[in-house]
Enzyme design. Structure first.
Site, mmCIF file in Angstrom:
data_model
loop_
_atom_site.group_PDB
_atom_site.id
_atom_site.type_symbol
_atom_site.label_atom_id
_atom_site.label_comp_id
_atom_site.label_asym_id
_atom_site.label_seq_id
_atom_site.Cartn_x
_atom_site.Cartn_y
_atom_site.Cartn_z
ATOM 1 N N ASP A 188 0.853 -1.176 0.000
ATOM 2 C CA ASP A 188 0.000 0.000 0.000
ATOM 3 C C ASP A 188 0.893 1.233 0.000
ATOM 4 O O ASP A 188 1.866 1.292 0.781
ATOM 5 C CB ASP A 188 -0.854 -0.024 1.271
ATOM 6 C CG ASP A 188 -2.256 0.494 1.036
ATOM 7 O OD1 ASP A 188 -2.725 0.405 -0.101
ATOM 8 O OD2 ASP A 188 -2.865 0.979 1.997
ATOM 9 N N ASP A 205 -2.299 10.566 -9.582
ATOM 10 C CA ASP A 205 -2.300 9.652 -10.733
ATOM 11 C C ASP A 205 -0.887 9.408 -11.237
ATOM 12 O O ASP A 205 -0.533 8.279 -11.597
ATOM 13 C CB ASP A 205 -3.156 10.230 -11.866
ATOM 14 C CG ASP A 205 -4.645 10.163 -11.562
ATOM 15 O OD1 ASP A 205 -5.027 9.471 -10.598
ATOM 16 O OD2 ASP A 205 -5.421 10.796 -12.309
ATOM 17 N N GLU A 231 -4.826 2.686 -4.002
ATOM 18 C CA GLU A 231 -3.367 2.739 -3.900
ATOM 19 C C GLU A 231 -2.803 1.419 -3.396
ATOM 20 O O GLU A 231 -1.694 1.363 -2.878
ATOM 21 C CB GLU A 231 -2.924 3.887 -2.976
ATOM 22 C CG GLU A 231 -3.316 3.728 -1.530
ATOM 23 C CD GLU A 231 -4.694 4.314 -1.183
ATOM 24 O OE1 GLU A 231 -4.916 4.588 0.000
ATOM 25 O OE2 GLU A 231 -5.519 4.495 -2.091
#
Length: 317
Positions: A188, A205, A231
């Protein structure tokens, strides 16, 4: 006088055997190539008006010279399919191909027939199917693109969650079948919401794209690296132990910390938290591995993030 059936006695004024001129008229009005060639020499013996209009007159040429522009017989020639081992005519052969000279698609019906001198020759009737074929190929490409899009994350071009589960279940079954190791890494990006809030979603992004590139460069071709959430990412490593998974996670942890992402003049440094596990003898689905990897991942977060935690099953496969 005995009268015959209509099939036996043609109507008055007609001939049961059409003349050569009549047959030529029929063949010249067929909207397809019709040609005859010798099996052994490939010499063209006949071509109809359709063929002459596109490729010209025979002029002693061989079929591969006239129709394909080759200097030797075509590698895809079907002559060997049209005669039986005893030299008799085999069943007709129907196939499709793209002509190398005019690049158009044709459906061909090839068969061996007796020529006027009694020898067995090749007859081909080739119908132009270019419009249909191009539509078929376009549809096939569209379907392929749609399937790829269904299993690809648009932003990162990594496999998406759907693809990860489909490929992962296959990989799990294979590992169990061959009693081979399998490792799983869940990871993560740390404080990703803060990146979006501070620098904007465009920056977020870009971070995801560049981090995905880092993953692609860091894994083997046999591994599956996927974006499974906003994410959140996952990596499946076939033929890999818990130690192998921990080693890859360590390399990725260092690489992530060393990578400075630039976006519109700003420099963004990221980190990631990792959870690593491996297949257990009692695992029967990918969810079993994911549960342990998630547990390890959240332990990394609880301990301050930017670190790796492992969770070994009681009995490894």
């Amino acid at each position: 006088m005995t009268s015959g059936t209509p099939e036996q006695n043609p109507p008055p004024g007609t001939d049961a055997s059409p003349s050569a001129d009549a047959l030529q008229t029929v063949l010249d009005n067929i909207d397809a190539l019709v040609y005859v060639s010798d099996f052994d020499t490939w010499e063209l013996l006949y071509i109809n008006a359709y063929g002459r209009r596109i490729w010209g007159d025979i002029n002693g040429r061989k079929c591969y010279q006239m129709l394909q522009g080759n200097n030797s017989p075509c590698s895809f020639c079907t002559n060997h399919l049209l005669r039986n081992p005893d030299g008799s005519a085999a069943a007709p052969h129907v196939w499709e191909f793209q002509n190398t000279l005019d690049e158009r698609w044709y459906q061909c019906r090839d068969q061996a027939i007796r020529w006027t001198d009694g020898r067995l020759v090749r007859l081909e009737i080739a119908t132009d199917i270019t419009d249909r074929k191009e539509m078929e190929l376009a549809l096939k490409e569209a379907h392929s693109n749609a399937r790829q899009a269904a299993f690809t994350d648009e932003l990162t071009t990594l496999p998406n969650r759907r693809a990860f589960f489909r490929l992962g279940e296959q990989m799990l079954r294979q590992a169990r079948r061959y009693d081979s190791p399998l490792a799983l890494i869940m990871l993560d990006l740390d404080h990703f919401k803060q990146i979006n809030d501070t620098h904007g979603h465009g920056a977020g992004d870009e971070v995801l794209r560049q981090f995905s590139t880092l993953l692609k460069e860091g894994v083997r071709d046999s591994d599956i690296a996927a974006r499974v959430g906003g994410e959140e990412f996952a990596i499946l490593l076939p033929e890999s132990t818990l130690e192998d998974g921990d080693e890859l996670a360590s390399r990725l942890l260092l690489k992530t910390g060393d990578t400075l992402i630039r976006y519109r003049g700003k420099s963004i440094r990221t980190s990631a938290s990792f959870g690593v596990t491996a297949i257990a003898r009692e695992d029967h689905s990918l969810e079993d591995l994911l549960h342990r990897a998630d547990h390890a991942l959240y332990r990394s977060k609880d301990l301050g993030r930017n670190r790796i935690s492992t969770e070994a099953p009681e009995e490894l496969l």
